[in-house]
Design a protein around this motif. Structure first.
Motif, PDB file in Angstrom:
ATOM      1  N   THR A 698     -66.597  12.876  21.437  1.00 13.19           N
ATOM      2  CA  THR A 698     -66.950  13.082  20.035  1.00 13.19           C
ATOM      3  C   THR A 698     -67.463  14.505  19.850  1.00 13.19           C
ATOM      4  OG1 THR A 698     -69.230  12.304  20.341  1.00 13.19           O
ATOM      5  CG2 THR A 698     -67.561  10.660  19.731  1.00 13.19           C
ATOM      6  N   THR A 756     -64.836  11.098  16.624  1.00  9.51           N
ATOM      7  CA  THR A 756     -64.135  10.903  17.895  1.00  9.51           C
ATOM      8  C   THR A 756     -62.782  11.598  17.845  1.00  9.51           C
ATOM      9  OG1 THR A 756     -65.194   8.748  18.198  1.00  9.51           O
ATOM     10  CG2 THR A 756     -63.219   9.186  19.498  1.00  9.51           C
ATOM     11  N   LYS A 759     -58.406   9.553  22.187  1.00  8.82           N
ATOM     12  CA  LYS A 759     -57.852   8.229  21.902  1.00  8.82           C
ATOM     13  C   LYS A 759     -58.887   7.149  22.180  1.00  8.82           C
ATOM     14  CE  LYS A 759     -54.075   5.170  23.416  1.00  8.82           C
ATOM     15  NZ  LYS A 759     -52.959   5.038  24.380  1.00  8.82           N
ATOM     16  N   ASP A 760     -59.037   6.209  21.250  1.00 10.75           N
ATOM     17  CA  ASP A 760     -59.966   5.093  21.440  1.00 10.75           C
ATOM     18  C   ASP A 760     -59.450   4.181  22.545  1.00 10.75           C
ATOM     19  OD1 ASP A 760     -61.799   5.824  19.533  1.00 10.75           O
ATOM     20  OD2 ASP A 760     -60.741   4.783  17.915  1.00 10.75           O
TER      21      ASP A 760
END
Length: 838
Positions: A698, A756, A759-760
């Protein structure tokens, strides 16, 4: 009459002498018998007696504390209450006593259950390090009926592990607890002749600044803080309590600070269960960063502790440091280990002697020589004669006691005697003797192995709980919330918070200092109060900031002696409170025509109007303060005109004549500063911002406010924010088991909002981020570190600039072992990112 006076004088002297002797006896008793621990075992008498009583009761099972108290009262003549409190104190330290039941909680201040409900037994650690009847020095108990230890043969620096506190007559002691594993590591280092350091560690956790610890000796100080985390913009959570503080007392201190206006909160809720959790809800419009600082400044979230290591050595109190305590304990432990080895050696020598004697007595059938003897003397003589030819085989003389012992051997043992087993036993004893002799000869190495064994057996789960880190100094006046209103009577010269009938000036804190300027050229600084006289005809007041080198005062005044008007520019950085300073030349009748306070050194232009009756050709002219150099407040200034001035008015506001302030980031405390600590971020104008990238992938954009706080442990990169700069990021994609790279420009710039940009997904993490415009990395891949394949990748040439939400491009598989960012040719070495190795 004279005789009466003489007797009265003698009586007074006797009383004085009796009082002095009795007082010294009492003081010595309190110091030696109640308040100050002995250096040999680190215990106060009540603690020592409790442990001794528990050892007498020990059968491996838990005992009711009420029973332990009863057993201890045979040795301690001060009642059950003091014994019960001491047992609970030992049990809560979780080292010498294993507990069962409700023993209270040092974090919340909850007391233990009644003694009849809770149980305890000695820990395996205590049984190993604190007891050995053969090496214990004994004394009679207070009633003369039993023996009790003078000190326990403690083979561990218990004082440093548990800490202690006591107040005696004329002195006190306060030794802070230290980490179990670190104490043993330090003992091993000392035995190896290496340097070591010891710092406190508390079961309550938190953070500690040990920069002024001074080895725990008198004059030292530590600062202890609770961990405070931001949940969201409206709430904070306090995760632990400082040593010696309970959650209830911490809540009380927060409510008190709120009631006095030092902080502004809506509520504080204690949700403590297994872990400490105090939820603090902030009032609307209140900054989380400022509130965190205020909690440390005005509540028990931060406390200062002054250690004072006083111990009893040779029946006298001594003041020492933590290192001295450890060294003394290590030498004492070595002496105890040597004594145990010598005792064991003696026992083994006796075992070898008698086993050998028994072997010869049975194998050589010497027992048959006593069959014809009719007297006891004859039996002894016959056995002695039978052994005569073998006496040279023994290591010591054969005594009559040895012979008597041979006569006690039963016929059944003689008939079943196994010569092979006897030889094996003797060989085993001889091997043990050599081992013990070797340990005695190499006592230092034996002591090292002893400590290493303690660490291996009991060190698990005893890792450091209190984080050591330096704290930034929080100025209370900086973080104090404006909790009061200041009023002023300009004509009569009064300022204060109680002058509500006069003119309102501004909001301030009751911790602030106020700077006041008068028409006669005088200046003073005073503390905020209900009502203060600072001198008639006030022309300017403001909150005074010490060491403020940016606020610049532009002033034009007339000298009362010559009538000449001067102009000057100056700062006020440090003054003595309530002292009057003259900013003019000091002559009576001086008068200030014009005064402004400029927060960033602004230099305006003014129009000066002379009296119509003056002989000057030009009655009105402009004056530019920017032409003046900023000097000290005592400088006379530059001459403006020798003619009488009618008035001075602002013509045009000026730009700042000061360079933008330079900002540094100190990663040890996660704070910005202007004092040169840490890494320089550059000079910042009012519109400039800071960009921060974190390990979780982030980023956030913040102001350069000095009160900002950053999670230093998770900051990957922090720099001055340039919207046009391209960000290059490499992260791990756990789902696809690969490293991706992306390049983007920061689009979302809302202050103090985390975005963010990787990639989550569970297991995804940021590997590298840089603001270099032409980043080049070295990628090393392979299954074995000795056979790595190396590739140099110019990311600015191979990766397109996309949006910050994109996934990015493939860079390497999950077999990437090393990733290095080459420094930019034009980059300052202090700003380079270190290579990543994993």
């Amino acid at each position: 009459m004279e005789e009466q006076d003489m007797f009265a004088g003698q009586g007074s002297a006797m009383i004085n002498e009796m009082y002095q002797n009795w007082f010294l006896d009492y003081a010595s008793y309190v110091i030696l018998e109640r308040a100050v621990p002995a250096v040999e075992d680190g215990l106060k008498p009540v603690q020592r007696r409790i442990l001794h009583a528990m050892k007498e009761m020990d059968d491996g099972r838990f005992n009711k504390v009420a029973n332990i108290i009863g057993q201890s009262m045979q040795y301690h003549p001060h009642g059950d209450a003091s014994i019960g409190d001491a047992i609970v104190g030992l049990g809560q330290k979780d080292l010498l006593i294993e507990t069962q039941g409700n023993w209270g909680d040092v974090r919340t201040g909850d007391s233990a259950a009644a003694a009849r409900y809770i149980e305890a037994r000695l820990s395996k650690f205590a049984l190993e390090v604190a007891f050995n009847a053969k090496t214990t020095e004994w004394q009679l108990s207070y009633d003369g009926r039993k023996n009790e230890p003078v000190t326990l043969p403690m083979k561990f620096p218990l004082l440093l592990a548990q800490g202690t506190e006591g107040i005696a007559v004329g002195l006190s002691t306060k030794i802070l607890p230290h980490n179990f594993c670190e104490i043993i590591d330090a003992a091993i280092k000392h035995l190896k002749g290496r340097k070591f350091e010891l710092f406190p560690d508390f079961l309550t956790g938190g953070m500690i600044d040990v920069s002024n610890y001074n080895d725990g000796a008198r004059g030292g100080k530590v600062r202890v803080r609770a961990r405070i985390e931001e949940v969201d913009k409206k709430s904070l959570v306090i995760k632990d309590v400082p040593y010696g503080i309970t959650t209830s007392s911490l809540v009380d201190s927060i409510l008190k600070a709120n009631d006095s206006g030092k902080i502004k909160i809506k509520s504080v809720t204690d949700n403590t269960a297994k872990d400490v959790e105090l939820m603090v809800q902030l009032a609307p419009g209140v900054s989380t960063n400022q509130t965190i600082d205020a909690l440390y400044a005005f509540t028990d979230c931060e406390i200062s502790i002054s250690p004072n290591a006083c111990i009893i050595i040779d029946d006298r109190p001594h003041f020492v440091g933590a290192s001295d305590l450890l060294k003394h304990s290590v030498q004492h432990t070595k002496a105890l280990l040597l004594r145990e080895l010598e005792i064991k050696l003696g026992e083994l020598e006796d075992d070898w002697h008698y086993s050998s004697l028994e072997k010869i007595f049975i194998e050589k059938r010497i027992y048959r020589d006593i069959e014809e003897q009719t007297t006891w003397e004859g039996v002894i003589a016959a056995i002695d004669k039978g052994l005569k030819s073998y006496k040279k085989l023994f290591r010591r003389e054969i005594t009559q006691e040895d012979i008597v012992r041979l006569t006690e051997i039963r016929i059944k043992r003689i008939s079943k005697y196994d010569s092979f087993k006897a030889d094996e036993h003797i060989k085993g004893v001889e091997a043990s003797i050599e081992e013990v002799k070797g340990n005695i000869a190499n006592l230092n190495d034996f002591a090292i192995r002893y400590y290493e064994n303690l660490l291996k057996k009991y060190g698990k789960g005893r890792e450091r709980k209190t984080e050591i880190r330096p704290f930034e100094t929080i100025q209370a006046t900086v973080v104090a919330i404006a909790n009061t209103k200041l009023y002023v009577n300009y004509k009569e010269g009064f300022i204060g918070t109680g002058l509500k009938k006069d003119e309102f000036a501004f909001d301030c804190s009751d911790l602030d200092h106020i700077i006041a300027f008068r028409r006669d050229g005088k200046m003073t600084v005073t503390k905020v109060a209900d009502k203060t006289f600072v001198g008639k005809d006030i022309i300017h007041i403001a909150v005074f900031q010490k060491n403020d080198e940016r606020t610049t005062y532009n002033m034009m005044y007339m000298d009362g002696k010559t009538g000449i008007t001067y102009a000057k520019r100056f700062n006020v950085t440090g003054v003595t409170r309530d002292k009057e300073y003259d900013l003019s030349r000091g002559n009576p009748g001086s008068k200030v025509h014009y005064l402004t306070a400029n927060p960033n050194g602004e230099a305006e232009s003014v129009t000066v109007t002379l009296l119509p009756s003056s002989k000057a050709r030009t009655k009105t002219f402009d004056y530019y303060f920017e032409e003046l150099e900023i000097k000290g407040r005592s400088a006379m200034g530059n001459q403006v005109t020798k003619y009488p001035v009618r008035g001075v008015r602002l013509k045009e506001k000026g730009r700042s004549t000061l360079s933008a302030p330079q900002i540094w980031y100190d990663d040890s405390v996660g704070r910005l500063n202007k004092d040169g600590h840490g890494m320089v971020l550059g000079r910042f104008d009012e519109t400039d911002r800071i960009i921060v990238f974190y390990k979780d992938g982030t980023y956030e954009v913040t102001s350069f406010d000095i009160t900002n706080r950053y999670d230093a442990d998770n900051v990957v990169l922090i720099d001055k924010f340039h919207p046009e700069k391209v960000v290059t990021a490499i992260y791990f994609d756990a789902k696809n088991k690969q490293f991706n790279v992306k390049r983007f420009v920061i689009e979302s710039q809302t202050l103090k909002s985390r975005y963010t940009f990787i990639k989550d997904g569970e297991g995804n993490y940021l590997e590298l981020v840089t603001l270099q415009q032409e980043p080049v990395v070295i990628v090393r891949t392979g299954k074995k570190k000795t056979e790595l394949k190396e590739e140099i990748v110019a990311l600015h040439e191979t990766v397109d600039i996309t949006g910050w939400k994109t996934v990015g491009s493939y860079l390497a598989a999950d077999d990437m072992k090393e990733l290095s960012l080459l420094p930019d040719a034009g980059e300052d070495a202090s700003q380079r990112e270190a290579p990543t190795l994993f």
